[in-house]
Scaffold this motif. Structure first.
Motif, PDB file in Angstrom:
ATOM      1  N   HIS A  49       0.824  -1.204   0.000  1.00 38.16           N
ATOM      2  CA  HIS A  49       0.000   0.000   0.000  1.00 38.16           C
ATOM      3  C   HIS A  49       0.861   1.259   0.000  1.00 38.16           C
ATOM      4  CE1 HIS A  49      -3.738  -2.307   0.893  1.00 38.16           C
ATOM      5  NE2 HIS A  49      -2.845  -3.149   1.362  1.00 38.16           N
ATOM      6  N   ARG A  50       0.198   2.356  -0.273  1.00 41.41           N
ATOM      7  CA  ARG A  50       0.900   3.631  -0.426  1.00 41.41           C
ATOM      8  C   ARG A  50       1.622   4.052   0.849  1.00 41.41           C
ATOM      9  NH1 ARG A  50      -0.358   9.164  -0.037  1.00 41.41           N
ATOM     10  NH2 ARG A  50       0.747  10.450  -1.576  1.00 41.41           N
ATOM     11  N   ASN A  51       1.107   3.657   2.006  1.00 40.04           N
ATOM     12  CA  ASN A  51       1.777   3.991   3.256  1.00 40.04           C
ATOM     13  C   ASN A  51       2.850   2.970   3.616  1.00 40.04           C
ATOM     14  OD1 ASN A  51       0.188   1.823   3.916  1.00 40.04           O
ATOM     15  ND2 ASN A  51      -0.859   2.818   5.618  1.00 40.04           N
ATOM     16  N   LYS A  52       3.200   2.082   2.638  1.00 38.20           N
ATOM     17  CA  LYS A  52       4.268   1.091   2.746  1.00 38.20           C
ATOM     18  C   LYS A  52       3.913  -0.096   3.623  1.00 38.20           C
ATOM     19  CE  LYS A  52       6.069   4.303   0.430  1.00 38.20           C
ATOM     20  NZ  LYS A  52       5.797   4.304  -1.013  1.00 38.20           N
ATOM     21  N   ASN A  53       2.651  -0.219   4.048  1.00 39.56           N
ATOM     22  CA  ASN A  53       2.228  -1.417   4.759  1.00 39.56           C
ATOM     23  C   ASN A  53       2.086  -2.586   3.787  1.00 39.56           C
ATOM     24  OD1 ASN A  53       2.138   0.066   7.072  1.00 39.56           O
ATOM     25  ND2 ASN A  53      -0.076   0.062   7.304  1.00 39.56           N
ATOM     26  N   VAL A  54       2.325  -3.792   4.286  1.00 39.65           N
ATOM     27  CA  VAL A  54       2.135  -5.020   3.519  1.00 39.65           C
ATOM     28  C   VAL A  54       1.082  -5.858   4.231  1.00 39.65           C
ATOM     29  CG1 VAL A  54       3.208  -7.104   2.609  1.00 39.65           C
ATOM     30  CG2 VAL A  54       4.520  -4.984   2.718  1.00 39.65           C
ATOM     31  N   ARG A  55       0.003  -6.206   3.514  1.00 41.97           N
ATOM     32  CA  ARG A  55      -1.106  -6.945   4.118  1.00 41.97           C
ATOM     33  C   ARG A  55      -1.193  -8.343   3.530  1.00 41.97           C
ATOM     34  NH1 ARG A  55      -7.310  -4.726   4.322  1.00 41.97           N
ATOM     35  NH2 ARG A  55      -7.036  -4.715   2.070  1.00 41.97           N
ATOM     36  N   VAL A  86      -1.568  -7.038   8.753  1.00 38.59           N
ATOM     37  CA  VAL A  86      -0.485  -6.171   8.290  1.00 38.59           C
ATOM     38  C   VAL A  86       0.810  -6.775   8.822  1.00 38.59           C
ATOM     39  CG1 VAL A  86       0.532  -3.869   8.363  1.00 38.59           C
ATOM     40  CG2 VAL A  86      -1.949  -4.135   8.222  1.00 38.59           C
ATOM     41  N   ILE A  87       1.534  -7.485   7.946  1.00 41.39           N
ATOM     42  CA  ILE A  87       2.735  -8.203   8.400  1.00 41.39           C
ATOM     43  C   ILE A  87       3.967  -7.305   8.381  1.00 41.39           C
ATOM     44  CG2 ILE A  87       1.830 -10.421   7.651  1.00 41.39           C
ATOM     45  CD1 ILE A  87       3.714 -10.223   5.224  1.00 41.39           C
ATOM     46  N   PHE A  88       3.890  -6.204   7.649  1.00 43.35           N
ATOM     47  CA  PHE A  88       5.043  -5.291   7.601  1.00 43.35           C
ATOM     48  C   PHE A  88       4.540  -3.862   7.681  1.00 43.35           C
ATOM     49  CE2 PHE A  88       7.935  -2.470   5.372  1.00 43.35           C
ATOM     50  CZ  PHE A  88       9.181  -2.831   5.884  1.00 43.35           C
ATOM     51  N   LYS A  89       5.154  -3.113   8.588  1.00 45.57           N
ATOM     52  CA  LYS A  89       4.817  -1.689   8.744  1.00 45.57           C
ATOM     53  C   LYS A  89       6.126  -0.966   9.014  1.00 45.57           C
ATOM     54  CE  LYS A  89       1.184  -0.664  11.101  1.00 45.57           C
ATOM     55  NZ  LYS A  89       0.241  -0.449  12.224  1.00 45.57           N
ATOM     56  N   PRO A  90       6.493   0.006   8.158  1.00 49.63           N
ATOM     57  CA  PRO A  90       7.772   0.690   8.354  1.00 49.63           C
ATOM     58  C   PRO A  90       7.836   1.411   9.682  1.00 49.63           C
ATOM     59  CG  PRO A  90       6.540   1.653   6.527  1.00 49.63           C
ATOM     60  CD  PRO A  90       5.758   0.494   7.011  1.00 49.63           C
ATOM     61  N   ALA A  91       9.012   1.357  10.287  1.00 47.29           N
ATOM     62  CA  ALA A  91       9.204   2.019  11.574  1.00 47.29           C
ATOM     63  C   ALA A  91       9.473   3.503  11.361  1.00 47.29           C
ATOM     64  CB  ALA A  91      10.371   1.380  12.316  1.00 47.29           C
ATOM     65  N   GLY A  92       9.065   4.294  12.335  1.00 51.04           N
ATOM     66  CA  GLY A  92       9.310   5.727  12.262  1.00 51.04           C
ATOM     67  C   GLY A  92       8.224   6.458  11.499  1.00 51.04           C
ATOM     68  N   ARG A  93       8.207   7.742  11.607  1.00 45.05           N
ATOM     69  CA  ARG A  93       7.175   8.558  10.981  1.00 45.05           C
ATOM     70  C   ARG A  93       7.545   8.967   9.553  1.00 45.05           C
ATOM     71  NH1 ARG A  93       5.424  12.765  15.832  1.00 45.05           N
ATOM     72  NH2 ARG A  93       4.686  11.179  17.319  1.00 45.05           N
ATOM     73  N   ASP A  94       8.827   9.189   9.325  1.00 40.90           N
ATOM     74  CA  ASP A  94       9.246   9.715   8.030  1.00 40.90           C
ATOM     75  C   ASP A  94       9.462   8.569   7.045  1.00 40.90           C
ATOM     76  OD1 ASP A  94      11.896  11.960   6.909  1.00 40.90           O
ATOM     77  OD2 ASP A  94       9.892  11.549   6.135  1.00 40.90           O
ATOM     78  N   VAL A  95       8.389   7.804   6.772  1.00 40.32           N
ATOM     79  CA  VAL A  95       8.528   6.619   5.936  1.00 40.32           C
ATOM     80  C   VAL A  95       8.760   6.970   4.476  1.00 40.32           C
ATOM     81  CG1 VAL A  95       7.149   5.207   7.465  1.00 40.32           C
ATOM     82  CG2 VAL A  95       6.018   6.454   5.635  1.00 40.32           C
ATOM     83  N   VAL A 136      10.704   4.668   0.117  1.00 42.53           N
ATOM     84  CA  VAL A 136       9.826   5.168  -0.922  1.00 42.53           C
ATOM     85  C   VAL A 136       9.293   4.050  -1.800  1.00 42.53           C
ATOM     86  CG1 VAL A 136      10.856   7.450  -1.003  1.00 42.53           C
ATOM     87  CG2 VAL A 136      11.826   5.638  -2.387  1.00 42.53           C
ATOM     88  N   HIS A 137       9.765   2.821  -1.593  1.00 42.99           N
ATOM     89  CA  HIS A 137       9.258   1.697  -2.368  1.00 42.99           C
ATOM     90  C   HIS A 137       9.390   0.415  -1.558  1.00 42.99           C
ATOM     91  CE1 HIS A 137       8.195  -0.624  -5.933  1.00 42.99           C
ATOM     92  NE2 HIS A 137       9.133  -1.465  -5.558  1.00 42.99           N
ATOM     93  N   ILE A 138       8.343  -0.420  -1.628  1.00 42.34           N
ATOM     94  CA  ILE A 138       8.343  -1.731  -0.994  1.00 42.34           C
ATOM     95  C   ILE A 138       8.087  -2.774  -2.078  1.00 42.34           C
ATOM     96  CG2 ILE A 138       7.152  -3.255   0.639  1.00 42.34           C
ATOM     97  CD1 ILE A 138       8.773  -1.161   2.042  1.00 42.34           C
ATOM     98  N   CYS A 139       8.873  -3.849  -2.115  1.00 37.42           N
ATOM     99  CA  CYS A 139       8.642  -4.933  -3.065  1.00 37.42           C
ATOM    100  C   CYS A 139       8.452  -6.233  -2.297  1.00 37.42           C
ATOM    101  CB  CYS A 139       9.788  -5.061  -4.069  1.00 37.42           C
ATOM    102  SG  CYS A 139      11.427  -5.153  -3.341  1.00 37.42           S
ATOM    103  N   VAL A 140       7.643  -7.141  -2.838  1.00 36.85           N
ATOM    104  CA  VAL A 140       7.290  -8.378  -2.149  1.00 36.85           C
ATOM    105  C   VAL A 140       7.348  -9.554  -3.116  1.00 36.85           C
ATOM    106  CG1 VAL A 140       5.825  -7.276  -0.411  1.00 36.85           C
ATOM    107  CG2 VAL A 140       4.840  -7.962  -2.596  1.00 36.85           C
ATOM    108  N   ALA A 141       7.450 -10.769  -2.549  1.00 38.60           N
ATOM    109  CA  ALA A 141       7.449 -11.988  -3.357  1.00 38.60           C
ATOM    110  C   ALA A 141       7.020 -13.159  -2.489  1.00 38.60           C
ATOM    111  CB  ALA A 141       8.826 -12.261  -3.963  1.00 38.60           C
ATOM    112  N   PHE A 142       6.271 -14.101  -3.083  1.00 32.34           N
ATOM    113  CA  PHE A 142       5.909 -15.350  -2.430  1.00 32.34           C
ATOM    114  C   PHE A 142       6.932 -16.427  -2.774  1.00 32.34           C
ATOM    115  CE2 PHE A 142       1.394 -13.951  -1.972  1.00 32.34           C
ATOM    116  CZ  PHE A 142       1.186 -14.383  -0.661  1.00 32.34           C
ATOM    117  N   ALA A 177       8.665 -12.691   1.169  1.00 31.93           N
ATOM    118  CA  ALA A 177       9.848 -11.832   1.263  1.00 31.93           C
ATOM    119  C   ALA A 177       9.417 -10.393   1.036  1.00 31.93           C
ATOM    120  CB  ALA A 177      10.897 -12.238   0.248  1.00 31.93           C
ATOM    121  N   VAL A 178       9.898  -9.502   1.889  1.00 32.63           N
ATOM    122  CA  VAL A 178       9.600  -8.068   1.779  1.00 32.63           C
ATOM    123  C   VAL A 178      10.924  -7.325   1.729  1.00 32.63           C
ATOM    124  CG1 VAL A 178       8.494  -6.064   2.826  1.00 32.63           C
ATOM    125  CG2 VAL A 178       7.438  -8.324   3.053  1.00 32.63           C
ATOM    126  N   GLY A 179      11.115  -6.519   0.673  1.00 29.21           N
ATOM    127  CA  GLY A 179      12.337  -5.740   0.533  1.00 29.21           C
ATOM    128  C   GLY A 179      12.027  -4.268   0.421  1.00 29.21           C
TER     129      GLY A 179
END
Length: 385
Positions: free
Chosen positions: A134-140, A153-162, A167-173, A181-183
């Motif tokens: 998602h745009r806020n960098k969460n991975v569901r 939500v298995i991944f949520k970036p730490a900190g406020r200034d995400v 600026v980009h999150i990539c995923v793979a099964f 995998a979340v990069g």
């Protein structure tokens, strides 16, 4: 003032009244955001921003009707491995995802958006899970076996200034669907267990000096390959603590990577507007990769790639110019790549030729001659006849 938005609409603005009027009704669509072959390899589904989902015959490139009746503002889609379902995300900012049935052409399930708009969407190879970024960098992660679940939500970036760092999150099964995998662009890659009671805790992680832009598992699930912002491909043997193999060649960030079903070929698409074909086991070392072909001719970045699951050595590419193209790889007698040729393409827009030489051309206007000279595409003098 004339302006063009990302959907291709051109508007003419009156600077005094601050009003505008569209000069075209539909525009030339944005880039291709999703691509998928059907399970029988006979058709291709594509999603072009501003045009929704389209279906194409692989052999001819002709358009086909779509069985799924859905809203026109679909921005992304993912096809289930058995071809009986399709998940879609619309262009709104709520992050809502709908699951459609191919049998009754109706929405089976709606996932209420609790995060920002969807950037990517995929089914697991086993068909049980759906992964969305998602745009806020969460991975569901959504378990389709749980009818009441709205996902974790298995991944949520730490900190406020995400947005400044991630600026980009990539995923793979993984091939069995048991691992995700979340990069991210800070070089961090985390692995999550989909079947864990608490899938939000990573089971393994690795930090690399490169900024991760794309990810793909090998068909045996033992390796991860990731493309970097700098254009290099890196391989991580999951039994080791860090990546130990790298492939250089792209001149800009690697946006998409995909393994062939047999695992001996790899495709990478880049912001440098090229597709590179890599082969395993070329030369004396069976475990080494070599770039055996570079596909040029696209006018913008390569946004997505997919192998035909049935027909060997055939793949489809999506480009930010809105084009979908099918390519066929010919193999020579020595087992090497003979050529990579485009079988067909839709909305190609314009022809881009690299290293093209004109010889003995006649009937060209003076301005055409000057343009060809300017572009270094002439080999000898022109005739004015």
């Amino acid at each position: 003032i004339a302006s063009r938005d990302t959907s291709g609409i051109v508007r003419l603005w009156d600077a005094r009244s601050r009003t505008s009027a569209p000069l075209n009704s539909d525009g030339n669509a944005g880039g291709v955001s999703s691509l998928s072959y059907s399970i029988d390899g006979r058709s291709i589904l594509s999603c072009i921003r501003g045009q929704g989902i389209q279906r194409w015959k692989v052999l001819t490139g002709e358009s086909e009707p779509i069985a799924f009746k859905m809203m026109e503002d679909v921005r992304l889609f993912a096809l289930s491995p058995d071809g009986r379902q399709i998940a879609t995300a619309t262009g709104n900012r709520t992050g809502t995802i709908q699951i459609w049935s191919g049998q009754n052409e109706a929405a089976e399930r709606i996932l209420v958006g609790r995060t920002k708009s969807v950037n990517s969407l995929m089914y697991s190879p086993c068909g049980r899970w759906i992964l969305s970024t998602h745009r806020n960098k969460n991975v569901r992660l959504l378990d389709l076996h749980d009818a009441d679940s709205q996902g974790h939500v298995i991944f949520k970036p730490a900190g406020r200034d995400v947005f400044a760092v991630l600026v980009h999150i990539c995923v793979a099964f993984s091939p069995d669907g048991c691992q995700v995998a979340v990069g991210s662009l800070d070089g961090l890659i985390q692995l999550f267990d989909t079947q864990s009671k608490n899938p939000c805790n990573p089971v393994k992680e690795m930090t690399h000096t490169s900024r991760v832009r794309s990810l793909a598992y090998s068909p045996d699930g033992q390796r991860l390959v990731f493309g970097s912002k700098s254009g290099t491909l890196h391989f991580w043997d999951l039994q080791s603590v860090t990546a130990n193999v790298e492939l250089k060649g792209h001149g800009d960030e690697v946006i998409c990577i995909t393994y062939s079903p047999c695992g001996r070929w790899l495709l990478s698409g880049s912001n440098d507007r090229t597709i590179r074909l890599w082969q395993l086991g070329v030369g004396e070392l069976d475990d080494s990769w070599s770039c055996v072909a570079v596909v040029r001719g696209c006018s913008k970045s390569i946004s997505c790639l997919a192998w035909n699951p049935v027909v060997p050595m055939e793949f489809v590419s999506g480009c930010d110019d809105g084009s979908v193209r099918v390519w066929k790889i010919s193999i020579g007698d020595d087992g090497g790549v003979g050529a990579v040729r485009m079988h067909w393409g839709n909305d190609v827009g314009r022809l881009c030729a690299s290293g093209l030489i004109f010889k003995g051309a006649v009937g060209l206007s003076p301005i055409s001659q000057r343009l060809l000279v300017q572009r270094s595409a002439v080999d000898d003098s022109f005739s004015s006849q």
